[in-house]
Motif scaffolding. Sequence first.
Motif, short mmCIF file in Angstrom:
data_model
loop_
_atom_site.label_atom_id
_atom_site.label_comp_id
_atom_site.label_asym_id
_atom_site.label_seq_id
_atom_site.Cartn_x
_atom_site.Cartn_y
_atom_site.Cartn_z
N ASN A 103 54.05 37.17 35.06
CA ASN A 103 53.56 38.47 35.50
C ASN A 103 52.52 39.02 34.53
OD1 ASN A 103 54.08 41.72 35.28
ND2 ASN A 103 54.00 40.97 37.40
N SER A 104 52.76 38.87 33.24
CA SER A 104 51.77 39.34 32.25
C SER A 104 50.45 38.59 32.39
CB SER A 104 52.32 39.17 30.83
OG SER A 104 53.34 40.11 30.58
N LEU A 105 50.52 37.28 32.63
CA LEU A 105 49.29 36.51 32.85
C LEU A 105 48.57 36.97 34.12
CD1 LEU A 105 50.54 32.98 31.78
CD2 LEU A 105 48.69 34.29 30.69
N ALA A 106 49.33 37.25 35.16
CA ALA A 106 48.72 37.76 36.40
C ALA A 106 48.11 39.13 36.16
CB ALA A 106 49.74 37.80 37.52
N ASP A 107 48.80 40.00 35.42
CA ASP A 107 48.24 41.32 35.10
C ASP A 107 46.93 41.18 34.34
OD1 ASP A 107 50.46 42.52 36.27
OD2 ASP A 107 51.43 43.03 34.37
N PHE A 108 46.88 40.24 33.41
CA PHE A 108 45.66 39.94 32.65
C PHE A 108 44.54 39.54 33.62
CE2 PHE A 108 43.01 36.89 30.29
CZ PHE A 108 42.80 37.54 29.09
N GLY A 109 44.88 38.70 34.59
CA GLY A 109 43.91 38.28 35.60
C GLY A 109 43.45 39.43 36.48
N PHE A 110 44.36 40.31 36.86
CA PHE A 110 43.97 41.47 37.67
C PHE A 110 43.02 42.38 36.89
CE2 PHE A 110 47.72 40.44 40.32
CZ PHE A 110 47.06 40.39 41.55
N MET A 111 43.26 42.55 35.59
CA MET A 111 42.34 43.35 34.79
C MET A 111 40.95 42.71 34.79
SD MET A 111 40.41 43.69 31.85
CE MET A 111 40.96 42.27 30.93
N LEU A 112 40.88 41.40 34.60
CA LEU A 112 39.59 40.71 34.62
C LEU A 112 38.90 40.86 35.97
CD1 LEU A 112 40.31 37.43 32.63
CD2 LEU A 112 38.93 39.39 31.89
N LEU A 113 39.67 40.79 37.05
CA LEU A 113 39.10 40.99 38.39
C LEU A 113 38.52 42.39 38.51
CD1 LEU A 113 38.57 40.00 41.27
CD2 LEU A 113 40.91 40.75 41.85
N GLY A 114 39.26 43.40 38.05
CA GLY A 114 38.74 44.77 38.07
C GLY A 114 37.47 44.90 37.25
N ARG B 273 31.65 41.99 26.28
CA ARG B 273 32.47 43.14 26.72
C ARG B 273 33.71 42.67 27.48
NH1 ARG B 273 27.17 45.72 27.80
NH2 ARG B 273 27.45 45.26 30.01
N ALA B 274 33.59 41.60 28.26
CA ALA B 274 34.76 41.05 28.97
C ALA B 274 35.79 40.54 27.96
CB ALA B 274 34.34 39.93 29.91
N VAL B 275 35.33 39.92 26.88
CA VAL B 275 36.24 39.44 25.84
C VAL B 275 36.91 40.63 25.16
CG1 VAL B 275 36.35 38.25 23.61
CG2 VAL B 275 35.07 37.23 25.51
N MET B 276 36.18 41.70 24.89
CA MET B 276 36.78 42.89 24.29
C MET B 276 37.85 43.47 25.21
SD MET B 276 33.58 44.99 22.66
CE MET B 276 32.04 44.12 22.85
N ALA B 277 37.55 43.54 26.50
CA ALA B 277 38.51 44.05 27.48
C ALA B 277 39.74 43.16 27.53
CB ALA B 277 37.85 44.16 28.86
N ALA B 278 39.53 41.85 27.48
CA ALA B 278 40.65 40.90 27.51
C ALA B 278 41.54 41.07 26.28
CB ALA B 278 40.12 39.47 27.62
N LEU B 279 40.94 41.27 25.13
CA LEU B 279 41.73 41.49 23.92
C LEU B 279 42.57 42.75 24.03
CD1 LEU B 279 39.10 40.48 21.21
CD2 LEU B 279 41.30 39.34 21.64
N LEU B 280 41.98 43.81 24.58
CA LEU B 280 42.71 45.06 24.76
C LEU B 280 43.86 44.90 25.76
CD1 LEU B 280 42.94 48.03 24.00
CD2 LEU B 280 41.20 48.53 25.74
N GLU B 281 43.59 44.23 26.86
CA GLU B 281 44.64 44.00 27.86
C GLU B 281 45.76 43.13 27.30
OE1 GLU B 281 46.48 44.33 31.70
OE2 GLU B 281 44.89 45.49 30.74
N ALA B 282 45.41 42.08 26.60
CA ALA B 282 46.43 41.20 26.01
C ALA B 282 47.28 41.97 24.99
CB ALA B 282 45.78 39.99 25.35
N ALA B 283 46.63 42.80 24.18
CA ALA B 283 47.37 43.62 23.21
C ALA B 283 48.34 44.55 23.94
CB ALA B 283 46.41 44.41 22.34
N TRP B 284 47.88 45.16 25.04
CA TRP B 284 48.76 46.05 25.79
C TRP B 284 49.95 45.27 26.36
CZ3 TRP B 284 51.26 50.10 26.24
CH2 TRP B 284 52.01 50.35 27.38
N GLU B 285 49.71 44.09 26.92
CA GLU B 285 50.81 43.30 27.49
C GLU B 285 51.86 42.96 26.43
OE1 GLU B 285 51.68 42.48 30.62
OE2 GLU B 285 49.97 43.62 31.37
N VAL B 286 51.42 42.67 25.23
CA VAL B 286 52.37 42.37 24.15
C VAL B 286 53.14 43.63 23.76
CG1 VAL B 286 52.57 41.68 21.71
CG2 VAL B 286 51.12 40.36 23.29
N VAL B 287 52.43 44.74 23.53
CA VAL B 287 53.07 46.00 23.14
C VAL B 287 54.01 46.49 24.24
CG1 VAL B 287 52.64 48.43 22.62
CG2 VAL B 287 51.26 46.67 21.53
#
Length: 190
Positions: free
Chosen positions: A125-136, A85-99
């Motif tokens: 900043n995008s990498l940090a945002d990715f990290g903040f999502m994982l922290l959440g 589930r963490a990997v699924m969330a990471a894929l979604l967050e990464a897709a959002w950062e690109v879009v």
Amino acid sequence: MRLPRPGRTAFALAAIALAMAAILLAMGRVPICACGTVKLWHGAVNSAENSQHLADWYSLSHLVHGLLFYAGFRALAPRAGSGARAVMAALLEAAWEVVENTPMVIDRYREATAALGYSGDSVVNSLADFGFMLLGFLIAARLPWWASVLLGLGMELLALAVIRDNLTLNVLMLLYPVEAIRRWQAALPG
């Protein structure tokens, strides 16, 4: 809750982050702030350095992403382990950062929201945002559901009070701009 096979999960998360960064760089995103520095915190929303450093007021939105993604993927994939589930969330967050960093979405932010000078995120900043999502996501995995709800609401209210923006307003204004909200948001001093 313990993540199964933490080595595989960590490898997958790192690979997703690196792929996201490579795509953003290939899109022409700047690696770091054009100012030449990387700050731990940048709190001025109406500035050219917004979304260019490691953390800013919008980091709260990415923490909320993690809380929401945890709840969503727990409901949608109940048999999947927390690592999957963490990997699924990471894929979604990464897709959002690109879009989010495509010219179309950057232009939409400029025309539909109070972010008139928004130029997109730096890669750091995008990498940090990715990290903040994982922290959440990790916080949500350890808290009872009601505590995650209270935490998410608290972060949304804090951002609303301080910068007149949050994840809820961001999504609303991106999809269905409300002129009265835009005028209210624009009244925030620089």
